[in-house]
Design a protein around this motif. Sequence first.
Motif, PDB file in Angstrom:
ATOM      1  N   LEU A  69       0.873  -1.161   0.000  1.00 24.24           N
ATOM      2  CA  LEU A  69       0.000   0.000   0.000  1.00 24.24           C
ATOM      3  C   LEU A  69       0.913   1.214   0.000  1.00 24.24           C
ATOM      4  N   THR A  70       0.762   2.096  -0.978  1.00 21.05           N
ATOM      5  CA  THR A  70       1.571   3.307  -1.039  1.00 21.05           C
ATOM      6  C   THR A  70       0.714   4.501  -0.663  1.00 21.05           C
ATOM      7  N   LEU A  71       1.079   5.145   0.437  1.00 21.97           N
ATOM      8  CA  LEU A  71       0.406   6.369   0.853  1.00 21.97           C
ATOM      9  C   LEU A  71       1.018   7.525   0.078  1.00 21.97           C
ATOM     10  N   ALA A  72       0.169   8.352  -0.505  1.00 16.33           N
ATOM     11  CA  ALA A  72       0.628   9.495  -1.295  1.00 16.33           C
ATOM     12  C   ALA A  72       0.061  10.766  -0.685  1.00 16.33           C
ATOM     13  N   ARG A  73       0.949  11.676  -0.305  1.00 14.28           N
ATOM     14  CA  ARG A  73       0.528  12.935   0.293  1.00 14.28           C
ATOM     15  C   ARG A  73      -0.214  13.777  -0.742  1.00 14.28           C
ATOM     16  N   ALA A  74      -1.376  14.287  -0.360  1.00 10.81           N
ATOM     17  CA  ALA A  74      -2.151  15.144  -1.249  1.00 10.81           C
ATOM     18  C   ALA A  74      -1.377  16.432  -1.534  1.00 10.81           C
ATOM     19  N   ALA A  75      -1.512  16.935  -2.729  1.00  7.04           N
ATOM     20  CA  ALA A  75      -0.866  18.193  -3.094  1.00  7.04           C
ATOM     21  C   ALA A  75      -1.430  19.326  -2.241  1.00  7.04           C
ATOM     22  N   LYS A  76      -0.639  20.342  -1.995  1.00 10.30           N
ATOM     23  CA  LYS A  76      -1.084  21.483  -1.192  1.00 10.30           C
ATOM     24  C   LYS A  76      -2.332  22.087  -1.818  1.00 10.30           C
TER      25      LYS A  76
END
Length: 123
Positions: free
Chosen positions: A54-61
């Motif tokens: 599972l790859t968590l991806a930080r939402a763009a600002k």
Amino acid sequence: MPQLFARIDTIFLTVSNLERSTDWYVKHLGFQVRWQMEEAGYTALDIGSGETPLTLARAAKGVEVRTSGHCVFNLFAADLQRAHESLTAGGVDVDPIQRDENVEWFEFRDPDGHILGVCHFDS
């Protein structure tokens, strides 16, 4: 037609706070960090014996994390009751166990409100 793909390489899940979500998945679900690219905004988590992380991806600002009205993915548990009790004891918002013919399951939510499921069935 020959098979083009061998497997799902990873599952991406967008999160609002990468550090908080990484800590939550490690603490409550027992996942292990496979690798992190903090600057780029990614953390890959090993789920257990499966090969697909599972790859968590930080939402763009400025981009709000949107959740679906349905379960994003299911985890399989050999002991569904134990998984339910463990998550409940850890303070996770867990729905009651449901039963339907040969499958049992429950759902819960991660810190961003993504609906996750746990199931068990005899094969």
